[in-house]
Design a protein around this motif. Structure first.
Motif, PDB file in Angstrom:
ATOM      1  N   VAL A   1       2.903   4.134 -64.338  1.00  0.00           N
ATOM      2  CA  VAL A   1       2.044   4.898 -63.415  1.00  0.00           C
ATOM      3  C   VAL A   1       0.699   4.186 -63.240  1.00  0.00           C
ATOM      4  O   VAL A   1       0.158   4.115 -62.114  1.00  0.00           O
ATOM      5  CB  VAL A   1       1.857   6.324 -63.948  1.00  0.00           C
ATOM      6  N   SER A   2       0.177   3.626 -64.362  1.00  0.00           N
ATOM      7  CA  SER A   2      -1.116   2.929 -64.278  1.00  0.00           C
ATOM      8  C   SER A   2      -1.020   1.705 -63.382  1.00  0.00           C
ATOM      9  O   SER A   2      -1.925   1.424 -62.558  1.00  0.00           O
ATOM     10  CB  SER A   2      -1.586   2.522 -65.675  1.00  0.00           C
ATOM     11  N   ASP A   3       0.095   1.011 -63.545  1.00  0.00           N
ATOM     12  CA  ASP A   3       0.274  -0.157 -62.667  1.00  0.00           C
ATOM     13  C   ASP A   3       0.309   0.248 -61.188  1.00  0.00           C
ATOM     14  O   ASP A   3      -0.309  -0.389 -60.319  1.00  0.00           O
ATOM     15  CB  ASP A   3       1.563  -0.902 -63.040  1.00  0.00           C
ATOM     16  N   MET A   4       1.020   1.341 -60.934  1.00  0.00           N
ATOM     17  CA  MET A   4       1.102   1.790 -59.532  1.00  0.00           C
ATOM     18  C   MET A   4      -0.250   2.320 -59.037  1.00  0.00           C
ATOM     19  O   MET A   4      -0.619   2.119 -57.862  1.00  0.00           O
ATOM     20  CB  MET A   4       2.173   2.866 -59.405  1.00  0.00           C
ATOM     21  N   GLU A   5      -0.973   2.974 -59.936  1.00  0.00           N
ATOM     22  CA  GLU A   5      -2.308   3.444 -59.548  1.00  0.00           C
ATOM     23  C   GLU A   5      -3.233   2.266 -59.232  1.00  0.00           C
ATOM     24  O   GLU A   5      -4.021   2.317 -58.291  1.00  0.00           O
ATOM     25  CB  GLU A   5      -2.904   4.286 -60.672  1.00  0.00           C
ATOM     26  N   ARG A   6      -3.074   1.215 -60.032  1.00  0.00           N
ATOM     27  CA  ARG A   6      -3.885   0.023 -59.793  1.00  0.00           C
ATOM     28  C   ARG A   6      -3.518  -0.616 -58.446  1.00  0.00           C
ATOM     29  O   ARG A   6      -4.390  -1.027 -57.683  1.00  0.00           O
ATOM     30  CB  ARG A   6      -3.681  -0.976 -60.940  1.00  0.00           C
ATOM     31  N   VAL A   7      -2.222  -0.661 -58.198  1.00  0.00           N
ATOM     32  CA  VAL A   7      -1.783  -1.205 -56.898  1.00  0.00           C
ATOM     33  C   VAL A   7      -2.308  -0.341 -55.749  1.00  0.00           C
ATOM     34  O   VAL A   7      -2.805  -0.826 -54.735  1.00  0.00           O
ATOM     35  CB  VAL A   7      -0.243  -1.307 -56.854  1.00  0.00           C
ATOM     36  N   GLN A   8      -2.213   0.963 -55.909  1.00  0.00           N
ATOM     37  CA  GLN A   8      -2.698   1.884 -54.870  1.00  0.00           C
ATOM     38  C   GLN A   8      -4.206   1.764 -54.687  1.00  0.00           C
ATOM     39  O   GLN A   8      -4.721   1.797 -53.564  1.00  0.00           O
ATOM     40  CB  GLN A   8      -2.327   3.324 -55.236  1.00  0.00           C
ATOM     41  N   SER A   9      -4.887   1.587 -55.801  1.00  0.00           N
ATOM     42  CA  SER A   9      -6.336   1.435 -55.724  1.00  0.00           C
ATOM     43  C   SER A   9      -6.711   0.159 -54.968  1.00  0.00           C
ATOM     44  O   SER A   9      -7.648   0.141 -54.138  1.00  0.00           O
ATOM     45  CB  SER A   9      -6.928   1.425 -57.128  1.00  0.00           C
ATOM     46  N   ASN A  10      -5.949  -0.910 -55.232  1.00  0.00           N
ATOM     47  CA  ASN A  10      -6.195  -2.168 -54.519  1.00  0.00           C
ATOM     48  C   ASN A  10      -5.955  -2.015 -53.007  1.00  0.00           C
ATOM     49  O   ASN A  10      -6.710  -2.536 -52.165  1.00  0.00           O
ATOM     50  CB  ASN A  10      -5.320  -3.279 -55.084  1.00  0.00           C
ATOM     51  N   VAL A  11      -4.884  -1.288 -52.729  1.00  0.00           N
ATOM     52  CA  VAL A  11      -4.572  -1.059 -51.300  1.00  0.00           C
ATOM     53  C   VAL A  11      -5.686  -0.252 -50.635  1.00  0.00           C
ATOM     54  O   VAL A  11      -6.138  -0.549 -49.524  1.00  0.00           O
ATOM     55  CB  VAL A  11      -3.207  -0.366 -51.157  1.00  0.00           C
ATOM     56  N   LEU A  12      -6.124   0.767 -51.310  1.00  0.00           N
ATOM     57  CA  LEU A  12      -7.214   1.593 -50.764  1.00  0.00           C
ATOM     58  C   LEU A  12      -8.490   0.775 -50.590  1.00  0.00           C
ATOM     59  O   LEU A  12      -9.229   0.945 -49.604  1.00  0.00           O
ATOM     60  CB  LEU A  12      -7.475   2.787 -51.674  1.00  0.00           C
ATOM     61  N   LEU A  13      -8.728  -0.109 -51.559  1.00  0.00           N
ATOM     62  CA  LEU A  13      -9.903  -0.953 -51.457  1.00  0.00           C
ATOM     63  C   LEU A  13      -9.817  -1.883 -50.241  1.00  0.00           C
ATOM     64  O   LEU A  13     -10.799  -2.066 -49.492  1.00  0.00           O
ATOM     65  CB  LEU A  13     -10.052  -1.760 -52.746  1.00  0.00           C
TER      66      LEU A  13
END
Length: 664
Positions: free
Chosen positions: A76-88
């Motif tokens: 989940v953390s990895d996906m959150e990090r990916v999602q955060s990067n996308v949002l950024l």
């Protein structure tokens, strides 16, 4: 472990329907559920087979759960990090997109369809797509703006104007860009107008420079007259200098022309005064043609030479100037008083000052003549017409006014009628011009020292006085002529009657038609027409008037002979063929009629009349006719009018109106 457990527990509860009809999610769920179930059951079997006590098993269970939770948390953390990067990235794209919209000065559009929410990936793709489009649009606009800036800079450098700055960020709006485009078009139009003006002015300047024969001196003039027009920049400053140069050269050309004309006129005056040879004058003119500065310098040199000659012959010059001044005074109708005001006219101190005074006086009257040329010309014309009219009036009252002069009477009458119309018109114009002169100069215009009104009034008064004097002279002459007749007739008794026979009394003299009667003839005619007094039976005495008749007969003969001589000369000057043909036709017509002819000679008349019937009839002062028989041997007076015969009604020739022109 507690931290991971809390994080695992804090995960939001998500509805399972979100992965409904999503193949990859359902497949992954099935794989995980099947794998976790198999792994969990297989792990439980191994624990059960080992048969460990409950505490060991609990520790193994804790490790299994912890490992599972950690794995899940890591995923989940990895996906959150990916999602955060996308949002950024999306946020960065949004900022970039917002900056592009600001640069283009447009509002930020809504991405995607309003009825459907876009995923982060879709939103990111849409942003990238719009960003690329806006970047291309900005690039195009900046390229256009750059071209416009370059064009404006070129035009401003050519025109010497400050360039107009457009903002690069944000880019100008389409309206601003359109205004900038119009500004550049105006600059371009102004450039072409200035270039056209420069070419026109340059052409005029080349003509002026060619006429003046001058060379460009300054750097600016060299640029103007350069064969390469691109060397000259049509800036504001250059155009001002060009206008100034054109103005100066035009003024110089005008001044040179006026100076040359003035010098040429002055040289002509000097030549006339110095009596320079005509060939020498013509050679000088042919050598110095045009209006160049070289010609001006040559004329100035000639003036200087003539002035030196003038100093050597100053007396001759002054005498010529005085003659010219006399003529100017005559042309300007100057009075004797006005002429005497120039006291140096008779001075014998011949020097430069006297010469200059005469030149100033001549210049003064030349100016006066030019300013009043129309008025002076009208005065001259009026004087000519007036003299002509006076001459015609003298001819109309002259003693030979009825002589045959080839239609001259008719011509003179037409000329008099014409002058009667022209002279009043000219006088009216003279009155108007004199009034204008008085309004402008505050003094009356004078001719020979008197005003125009007095001058014209004097002319009319002199004319009337002349007419009255002529009438008085005629009256006195008539009275003096009638005095001898009165003295001769005073011998007749006032109560005598001459009623020899009744009827209309005939004149005692025969006078040619158109010939003026003498005073004595008129006197006799008046006496013959007086009526006799009634109731008077006084005997009628016989009156002898032979001497009067003889004198009248001699005068008549002389007059008839003179008229015949003049008529013969005039008729001889005409065409003999026409006269001979007309008279021959008339003579043939008369030859066919018995007893008719064109002329009766007085001698033949006297031969045809019996001596017994040759009597003289005259009327006494009382009006009575008497007849005196002619003594034998005495000649019949030629001036006695014969009693006309009664025309025969049957004679067509005597009844017809005569159309024959008498030659006397």
């Amino acid at each position: 472990m507690e931290c991971q457990k809390e994080k695992f527990i804090d995960l939001p509860t998500v509805n399972a329907n979100i992965i409904k009809e999503i193949p990859w999610a359902e497949e992954m769920r099935n794989v995980l559920e099947d794998g976790l179930s198999k792994t969990f059951l297989y792990w439980c079997q191994m624990v059960l087979n080992m048969g460990e006590n409950e505490e060991v098993v609990k520790s193994w269970v804790s490790i299994f759960i912890k490992t599972y939770e950690e794995t899940c948390c890591e995923l989940v953390s990895d996906m959150e990090r990916v999602q955060s990067n996308v949002l950024l990235k999306i946020e960065q794209l949004l900022k970039e997109f917002e900056q592009l919209c600001y640069t283009l000065q447009i509002s930020m559009p809504v991405l995607g369809d309003t009825t459907q929410k876009l995923s982060l990936h879709q939103e990111q793709q849409e942003l990238k797509k719009h960003i690329n489009e806006y970047k291309k649009l900005i690039e195009v606009r900046r390229c256009e703006q750059k071209k416009l800036h370059e064009k404006q800079l070129e035009l401003c450098n050519m025109l010497g104007k400050e360039p107009k700055i457009l903002m690069d960020n944000p880019l100008p709006s389409p309206e601003k860009l359109e205004e900038f485009q119009q500004h550049i078009e105006k600059l371009e139009a102004e450039k072409y107008n200035r270039l056209e003006k420069f070419c026109t002015v340059k052409e005029e300047l080349l003509e002026i420079v060619s006429e003046l024969n001058v060379e460009p001196s300054s750097q600016f003039e060299k640029k103007v007259f350069s064969s390469d027009d691109s060397v000259f920049l049509v800036t504001d400053e250059n155009m001002k200098q060009l206008d100034l140069l054109h103005k100066n050269l035009t003024r110089q050309q005008k001044n040179v022309k006026e100076e040359i004309v003035h010098l040429r006129n002055k040289i002509d005056d000097y030549w006339n005064l110095l009596d320079i040879d005509l060939k020498e004058r013509e050679d000088f003119r042919q050598k110095h043609i045009g209006n160049s500065l070289d010609v001006l310098r040559a004329l100035q040199k000639e003036i200087k030479r003539c002035e030196e000659l003038k100093k050597a012959n100053i007396k001759v010059f002054i005498d010529k100037l005085r003659n010219e001044l006399k003529q100017l005074w005559e042309n300007c109708h100057c009075s004797h008083t006005t002429r005497m005001q120039f006291g140096f006219f008779n001075s014998d101190c011949y020097n430069e000052d006297l010469l200059e005074l005469h030149e100033v006086e001549i210049t003064k009257w030349k100016k006066y003549y030019e300013e009043n040329k129309e008025l002076l010309a009208l005065l001259e014309k009026h004087a000519g017409l007036w003299n002509k009219m006076v001459g015609l009036e003298e001819n109309a009252t002259g003693p030979n006014r009825y002589n045959n002069r080839g239609g001259q009477l008719l011509k003179e009458e037409k000329e008099r009628n014409k002058l009667a119309k022209q002279i009043p018109q000219i006088e009216e114009m003279l009155y108007n011009l004199a009034d204008k002169y008085k309004q402008h100069q505050n003094v009356s215009f004078t001719t020979e020292g008197i005003s125009v009104l007095d001058y014209l009034s004097n002319l009319h008064e002199q004319r009337e006085n002349a007419k009255k004097q002529k009438l008085s002279a005629r009256k006195m002459q008539r009275e003096q002529t009638l005095t001898p007749a009165k003295s001769a007739l005073s011998l007749f008794p006032s109560t005598s009657h001459m009623n020899l026979r009744s009827g209309t009394p005939q004149s005692t003299t025969k006078r040619k038609h158109g010939t003026p009667m003498t005073n004595e003839t008129k006197r006799l005619k008046v006496l013959s027409e007086r009526k006799p007094q009634k109731g008077n039976n006084t005997p009628i005495p016989t009156i002898k008037i032979t001497s009067i008749s003889k004198r009248l007969s001699m005068e008549r003969k002389k007059r008839i002979n003179k008229i015949r001589r003049l008529s013969s000369k005039k008729e001889a000057s005409h065409s003999n063929e026409t006269f001979t043909a007309d008279y021959g036709k008339f003579q043939n017509e008369l030859s066919n009629k018995d007893g008719c002819r064109s002329t009766i000679i007085p001698s033949e008349v006297s031969a045809c009349i019996p001596m017994s019937s040759r009597t003289l009839r005259c009327r006494t002062p009382t009006g009575t006719l008497i007849a005196t028989p002619k003594p034998s041997g005495q000649k019949t007076p030629t001036n006695v009018r014969l009693r006309p015969r009664t025309p025969d009604a049957n004679n067509k020739l005597s009844a017809a109106k005569p159309n024959i022109k008498l030659i006397f």
